[in-house]
Design a protein around this motif. Structure first.
Motif, PDB file in Angstrom:
ATOM      1  N   MET B 171      -3.612  -3.651   8.470  1.00 21.16           N
ATOM      2  CA  MET B 171      -3.503  -4.105   9.851  1.00 21.16           C
ATOM      3  C   MET B 171      -2.043  -4.192  10.258  1.00 21.16           C
ATOM      4  SD  MET B 171      -6.710  -5.987  10.544  1.00 21.16           S
ATOM      5  CE  MET B 171      -7.144  -4.338  10.967  1.00 21.16           C
ATOM      6  N   GLY B 172      -1.274  -4.836   9.383  1.00 20.00           N
ATOM      7  CA  GLY B 172       0.139  -5.069   9.677  1.00 20.00           C
ATOM      8  C   GLY B 172       0.904  -3.769   9.872  1.00 20.00           C
ATOM      9  N   GLY B 173       0.429  -2.689   9.281  1.00 14.92           N
ATOM     10  CA  GLY B 173       1.091  -1.394   9.400  1.00 14.92           C
ATOM     11  C   GLY B 173       1.152  -0.878  10.824  1.00 14.92           C
ATOM     12  N   ALA B 174       0.367  -1.471  11.720  1.00 19.46           N
ATOM     13  CA  ALA B 174       0.399  -1.048  13.123  1.00 19.46           C
ATOM     14  C   ALA B 174       1.581  -1.635  13.876  1.00 19.46           C
ATOM     15  CB  ALA B 174      -0.902  -1.458  13.810  1.00 19.46           C
ATOM     16  N   ILE B 191       6.856  -5.849   0.711  1.00 17.25           N
ATOM     17  CA  ILE B 191       7.214  -5.898  -0.705  1.00 17.25           C
ATOM     18  C   ILE B 191       6.620  -4.747  -1.515  1.00 17.25           C
ATOM     19  CG2 ILE B 191       5.293  -7.432  -1.288  1.00 17.25           C
ATOM     20  CD1 ILE B 191       8.824  -7.697  -2.791  1.00 17.25           C
ATOM     21  N   ASP B 192       5.660  -4.058  -0.934  1.00 19.18           N
ATOM     22  CA  ASP B 192       4.983  -2.981  -1.671  1.00 19.18           C
ATOM     23  C   ASP B 192       5.467  -1.630  -1.143  1.00 19.18           C
ATOM     24  OD1 ASP B 192       3.296  -1.188  -2.882  1.00 19.18           O
ATOM     25  OD2 ASP B 192       1.432  -2.162  -2.256  1.00 19.18           O
ATOM     26  N   LYS B 193       6.191  -0.898  -1.988  1.00 18.42           N
ATOM     27  CA  LYS B 193       6.786   0.355  -1.553  1.00 18.42           C
ATOM     28  C   LYS B 193       5.742   1.356  -1.057  1.00 18.42           C
ATOM     29  CE  LYS B 193      10.384   3.575  -2.378  1.00 18.42           C
ATOM     30  NZ  LYS B 193      10.783   4.436  -3.495  1.00 18.42           N
ATOM     31  N   ARG B 194       4.576   1.366  -1.713  1.00 19.30           N
ATOM     32  CA  ARG B 194       3.531   2.314  -1.303  1.00 19.30           C
ATOM     33  C   ARG B 194       3.124   2.110   0.147  1.00 19.30           C
ATOM     34  NH1 ARG B 194      -1.347   1.276  -4.665  1.00 19.30           N
ATOM     35  NH2 ARG B 194      -0.636  -0.764  -3.974  1.00 19.30           N
ATOM     36  N   MET B 195       3.150   0.890   0.575  1.00 20.53           N
ATOM     37  CA  MET B 195       2.758   0.594   1.954  1.00 20.53           C
ATOM     38  C   MET B 195       3.799   1.149   2.931  1.00 20.53           C
ATOM     39  SD  MET B 195      -0.199  -0.690   2.015  1.00 20.53           S
ATOM     40  CE  MET B 195      -0.844  -0.143   0.433  1.00 20.53           C
ATOM     41  N   ILE B 196       5.062   1.017   2.556  1.00 26.43           N
ATOM     42  CA  ILE B 196       6.126   1.577   3.398  1.00 26.43           C
ATOM     43  C   ILE B 196       5.974   3.091   3.488  1.00 26.43           C
ATOM     44  CG2 ILE B 196       8.628   1.993   3.480  1.00 26.43           C
ATOM     45  CD1 ILE B 196       9.060  -0.862   2.571  1.00 26.43           C
ATOM     46  N   GLU B 197       5.717   3.702   2.341  1.00 25.51           N
ATOM     47  CA  GLU B 197       5.549   5.161   2.331  1.00 25.51           C
ATOM     48  C   GLU B 197       4.382   5.600   3.205  1.00 25.51           C
ATOM     49  OE1 GLU B 197       5.398   5.828  -1.847  1.00 25.51           O
ATOM     50  OE2 GLU B 197       7.591   5.797  -2.019  1.00 25.51           O
ATOM     51  N   ARG B 198       3.292   4.840   3.086  1.00 24.32           N
ATOM     52  CA  ARG B 198       2.096   5.139   3.876  1.00 24.32           C
ATOM     53  C   ARG B 198       2.405   5.156   5.370  1.00 24.32           C
ATOM     54  NH1 ARG B 198      -3.263   4.448   1.875  1.00 24.32           N
ATOM     55  NH2 ARG B 198      -4.615   4.191   3.665  1.00 24.32           N
ATOM     56  N   ARG B 199       3.143   4.180   5.808  1.00 27.33           N
ATOM     57  CA  ARG B 199       3.475   4.070   7.252  1.00 27.33           C
ATOM     58  C   ARG B 199       4.431   5.180   7.673  1.00 27.33           C
ATOM     59  NH1 ARG B 199      -0.904   2.286   7.116  1.00 27.33           N
ATOM     60  NH2 ARG B 199      -0.999   0.581   5.637  1.00 27.33           N
ATOM     61  N   LEU B 200       5.350   5.540   6.766  1.00 24.63           N
ATOM     62  CA  LEU B 200       6.264   6.655   7.076  1.00 24.63           C
ATOM     63  C   LEU B 200       5.450   7.948   7.218  1.00 24.63           C
ATOM     64  CD1 LEU B 200       9.158   5.838   4.560  1.00 24.63           C
ATOM     65  CD2 LEU B 200       9.358   5.773   7.067  1.00 24.63           C
ATOM     66  N   ASN B 201       4.529   8.143   6.301  1.00 17.99           N
ATOM     67  CA  ASN B 201       3.729   9.378   6.308  1.00 17.99           C
ATOM     68  C   ASN B 201       2.875   9.534   7.550  1.00 17.99           C
ATOM     69  OD1 ASN B 201       4.742  10.085   3.869  1.00 17.99           O
ATOM     70  ND2 ASN B 201       3.020   9.258   2.689  1.00 17.99           N
ATOM     71  N   THR B 202       2.373   8.409   8.080  1.00 16.78           N
ATOM     72  CA  THR B 202       1.500   8.499   9.254  1.00 16.78           C
ATOM     73  C   THR B 202       2.305   8.419  10.550  1.00 16.78           C
ATOM     74  OG1 THR B 202       1.149   6.129   9.076  1.00 16.78           O
ATOM     75  CG2 THR B 202      -0.562   7.556   8.143  1.00 16.78           C
ATOM     76  N   GLY B 203       3.627   8.299  10.440  1.00 16.85           N
ATOM     77  CA  GLY B 203       4.449   8.238  11.648  1.00 16.85           C
ATOM     78  C   GLY B 203       4.419   6.888  12.362  1.00 16.85           C
ATOM     79  N   TYR B 204       3.907   5.880  11.664  1.00 18.61           N
ATOM     80  CA  TYR B 204       3.889   4.541  12.272  1.00 18.61           C
ATOM     81  C   TYR B 204       5.238   3.845  12.107  1.00 18.61           C
ATOM     82  CZ  TYR B 204      -1.091   4.175  13.414  1.00 18.61           C
ATOM     83  OH  TYR B 204      -2.322   4.320  13.984  1.00 18.61           O
ATOM     84  N   LEU B 205       6.012   4.306  11.121  1.00 18.49           N
ATOM     85  CA  LEU B 205       7.293   3.670  10.813  1.00 18.49           C
ATOM     86  C   LEU B 205       8.354   4.764  10.855  1.00 18.49           C
ATOM     87  CD1 LEU B 205       8.625   0.989   9.705  1.00 18.49           C
ATOM     88  CD2 LEU B 205       8.255   1.926   7.413  1.00 18.49           C
TER      89      LEU B 205
END
Ligand SMILES: NC(=O)c1ccc[n+]([C@@H]2O[C@H](COP(=O)([O-])OP(=O)(O)OC[C@H]3O[C@@H](n4cnc5c(N)ncnc54)[C@H](O)[C@@H]3O)[C@@H](O)[C@H]2O)c1
Ligand SMILES: NC(=O)c1ccc[n+]([C@@H]2O[C@H](COP(=O)([O-])OP(=O)(O)OC[C@H]3O[C@@H](n4cnc5c(N)ncnc54)[C@H](O)[C@@H]3O)[C@@H](O)[C@H]2O)c1
Lengths: 549, 549
Positions: B171-174, B191-205
């Motif tokens: 949710m927070g990724g939005a 704190i979780d690098k995978r989550m950052i990567e996920r958001r970068l990959n989807t163009g949310y971050l």
């Protein structure tokens, strides 16, 4: 001036069809002075279990039902009619949610605060869901329970045994008759004289006194003569029970039906009359509650002592163990609950407090259905004994009604037979068919119906919610979902359903589904928890459980 | 070997009709690796929100749906398929109850115990009810919220303002995209690098760093240039936030979307990496929790200090105030909730997170419905802006889907238009229409959706129960009722519904009723509580409220 509510009788409709006439008559019937404990305050039974939030809401519910169409649904939120929506012919005509709170806020204090602000209502089980039928409703269950006690410990009869209990309220009032029907003797302590009179008037209680010695004399004589007898004692259980222990007088069986689940309005502390209690309750509720806690501790300690000295004791679903436990009686739960002890196996077969009422008001309609149920299930001797006893001993309260414990398969078969009778004109008017919330698949209540489940799923409340939704989906005429009920706020969630057999083909389809599915889910719930009887019942009746395929 | 689940696309049915194909595809879609947080463990989002109790249950649900008839209903109890009953064509095909507990037992400890014994599952809101559509689902809501903040305090835009938040989970990724869509700058601590990567990959971050100084430099530059930018900071909020206070760096807006509602699995304590946290969580959960409490206290104290120094702060529904409060931060509730601050008025008009998904898997189907919604409501500029942005910025996750906040009347109108498109063959396949449990009439949650209600009815849970029953009665395709959700065990009860627009006439009737009644009850709930906007909306749309007649 007090309003007197009584359901209309006969076949003239006030509403547009029997589908809406039925909930209207049953709501009114719940407030019939013959049925309700305190109709002026809309209280039906069980502490403050109400039928509607207030008189304005009651009037609006009735007014709305009178104009409701066959594809409309009325929504009732804690006794208040909040909306009407267009749905379909298959949908229930009324959906009811009473007393529900978000868990962290689910305590009596908060509930009472909301109630005072006019935002919520206590629905009990069948009060706010309009299918309370007077003390007969509980009589059969109480009769079944004492029969189960007799079966387990005393060779199928209570002859020459005596029971000590307290509380002759709307539910508890069934105890004296349930014991004498099992040929036993009962001493029932009750602090409110009007309740004793009520039971005498309906023939549920044989005699009374306010003198303990006199009461004991009557009891002991009857026990000796192996003669059934019920004695009401106008006194306080928190005084009588310790006194009996002191005198070394130990009953064979001890239970309790004071409304201890609701300490403020359901339990009277020792040392005062009922009227004094009413006064103190109003003037100083805090002080009142403290005295209740003291009394309950004495009351339960006495029962525990009787248990040690050989009495068969059980809690009868009023949550009094928990109250005592919370106030220091650490071994209160040595007293077993009545469901795991006596009722669980019946639930596992889908047996539970099935009931029906004659919307005509004509007792003949019930006698004819009595005959039908005995015809359909000739193998069931226990059922025959009950129906015969009920016809002799049960006085009608409000609309004539009958209750008996039918199981999976039987309920649907009987429901369809009733619909057929209505269709053929054998009965004067349609019949409503329902059940207590206290049934096999409809309730999660870890101190009562789901106490000590085999798989430890006591507190899981998905089941009653599925039950409510399934009954809506299957075509029940009205469906209710309540929090609280007999064990009080915080301790249970449960669903109710009522369905009208109006003789139509649509009702036939709905009855088949509702009376199969409602109880079927109860069997499934018990099978899922690992009860063999339930797994067998599910197989026998082809209930589809994907994980057992 | 890990199983990869992905919903079938196209028009070939695995089930007997679209009515059952739809729940099957949506269940599978919830576990699509593009959609789910941790599909191997059946976790969709929000801590441990699951789609099914375990793989065996998942397989059985799918198997059962494949054979389910048009008048049968599958019952799911906390992610386990427990029964199939014969109902009717009007009834839902699936009824779901997840995570429900009797109130006195409704705490995390007890829940986890039952979960370990395999008896219950955490359903979150749309995880266990099969209508989670990836982060887009929350993106619109988050976009709406930040827009409401901008409207209230900063002249309708976040240009030149910056937001501090934490948590880039499901949710927070939005959050980053929702802020930049409103032209603001955001620093999101995760704190979780995978989550950052996920958001970068989807163009949310837009970008990330693990260096606070670098992050601040980027943020400050973008603020100065009034250029939208989102920066992920790989760090712990309980360390970053106090450090910012120490340095005197105060954001314009502060909120939080760590999964603090579930302290054991949703919040990482200060002083350790994500992997270390995972290890400690398993090895010593008690110790872990103690460290969480310490960290949350620091985290919230920092936010309170920023509030004192002028930041606009709000809790975003993760119950972190309560957690801090319980561990000593007595003024934690000085932080307002986002619903009373920003969302209540929308709810009162019946606006909420309405959504739909293309069962075909074909993005064109969604683009065509996008066009339709803009055609139908040409007056709504805000809607147009959202749809255009979404088309540009939102990447599909799993089955293509769209969300937008439509109100009373609009939802039914649009739903019927979609059904018409399916009927005419304008779309490749049927569309499912649903909503979050987080909606106007479907939830009782005193720290979130029903915080600070005008009449004090925050904790009354009759409404979501009526909502579930009403949706069953009105013809929804599947209906769910959950406990817990975003704010955790004990703190909320909520209902969900999904309905299939398959182009049939029966679907037309059902859509009309469900999309009118579901949201209508929300308007009624707010009108009953005294909100003027809701009373007007009810009048305007002829919603029948007997007590207002
Ligand atoms: N076993 C079941 O199937 C079942 C079903 C429903 C309810 N119950 C529970 O049983 C209890 C009784 O229900 P009810 O409807 O009869 O309640 P009620 O309120 O109608 O009656 C309770 C009676 O107890 C009397 N009483 C209270 N304190 C007393 C005392 N200290 N000594 C003597 N008498 C006292 C009251 O005067 C009253 O008449 C409730 O807690 C109810 O929830 C059990
Ligand atoms: N506002 C809403 O509408 C709404 C709706 C649903 C849920 N929620 C709530 O929002 C919260 C977030 O939901 P989610 O689905 O994103 O949860 P999630 O579990 O998917 O993500 C939480 C994230 O926070 C990170 N995190 C935890 N502790 C941290 C710390 N101390 N510092 C930095 N990062 C940390 C985790 O690594 C994780 O990625 C939940 O509590 C959820 O219930 C809000």
């Amino acid at each position: 001036m007090e309003r007197i509510i009584r359901a209309p009788r006969g076949t003239t409709l006030s509403c547009k069809s029997w589908q809406t006439e039925a909930p209207m008559r049953m709501l009114m019937n719940n407030l019939d002075p013959e049925v309700a404990r305190d109709p002026a305050n809309l209280i039906v039974y069980g502490g403050t279990g109400r039928a509607a939030r207030n008189w304005q809401c009651f009037d609006k519910i009735v007014e709305t039902l009178k104009t409701l169409e066959m594809d409309e649904t009325l929504l009732v939120q804690s006794g208040k009619p909040v909306a009407v929506f267009k749905t379909s012919e298959w949908a229930p005509r009324v959906l009811i949610a009473n007393s529900n709170l978000v868990p962290k806020w689910a305590n009596w204090e908060y509930f009472r605060e909301l109630e005072e602000r006019g935002l919520i209502m206590y629905g009990q089980m069948t009060a706010g869901s309009w299918i309370y039928i007077g003390t007969q409703g509980i009589l059969q269950g109480t009769y079944e329970t004492f029969y189960a006690v007799a079966k387990k410990y005393f060779g199928e009869t209570l002859k020459g045994k005596w029971v000590l209990t307290a509380g002759l309220g709307e539910m508890g009032g069934a105890q004296p008759l349930a014991v004498t029907l099992n040929d036993g003797v009962v001493l029932a302590v009750e602090i409110d004289k009007r309740m004793i009179e009520r039971r005498l008037n309906t023939g549920y209680l044989d005699t009374w006194t306010d003198n303990l010695d006199e009461a004991l004399e009557m009891v002991q004589k009857a026990v000796k003569e192996e003669r059934p007898l019920s004695v009401g004692l106008l006194a306080n259980a928190a005084e009588v029970h310790p006194e009996l222990v002191k005198r070394g007088i130990i009953p064979d069986i001890v239970t309790d039906q004071t409304a201890a689940h609701d300490p403020l309005t359901g339990y009277v502390p020792a040392g005062m009359s009922f009227d004094e209690a009413l006064k103190l309750r109003k003037e100083n509720p805090q002080k009142y509650l403290e005295l209740v806690y003291e009394s309950v501790v004495k009351h339960i300690n006495a029962i525990l002592e009787m248990q040690k000295q050989g009495a068969k004791v059980f809690e009868y679903g009023n949550n009094i163990r928990r109250l005592a436990y919370d106030h220091g009686v650490k071994d209160a739960f040595n007293i077993p609950g009545y469901v795991p002890e006596y009722i669980r196996d019946l639930f596992a077969e889908g047996k539970g407090p099935f009931r029906w009422a004659a919307l005509s008001g004509n007792p003949e309609d019930i006698y004819k259905t009595d005959k039908k149920v005995l015809e359909l299930f000739p193998y069931d001797d226990h059922l025959r004994k009950w129906i015969e006893l009920a016809q002799k001993k049960v006085k009608w309260q409000g609309l004539p009604a009958r209750i008996c414990w039918l199981g999976q398969g039987e309920r649907a078969e009987f429901g369809l037979a009733i619909n057929e009778m209505v269709k053929k004109g054998e009965l004067e008017a349609p019949i409503v068919i329902g059940r207590d919330h206290h049934d096999t698949g409809s309730v999660a209540s870890p101190y009562r119906e789901t106490e000590a489940m085999k798989d430890g799923s006591d507190a899981i409340a998905d089941w009653p919610i599925l039950n409510a939704m399934l009954n809506v989906a299957s075509g029940a005429t009205w469906v209710s979902f309540h929090h609280g009920g007999g064990v009080g706020i915080g301790y249970s969630l449960h669903a109710g359903m009522v369905i009208v057999a109006d003789g139509t083909d649509l009702a036939h389809k709905k009855l088949e589904r509702v009376l199969t599915n409602d109880v079927g889910l109860g069997v499934v719930r018990h099978a899922d928890a690992g009860y063999e009887i339930a797994i067998e019942t599910a197989k026998k009746h082809n209930l589809r459980m994907p994980m057992l395929d």
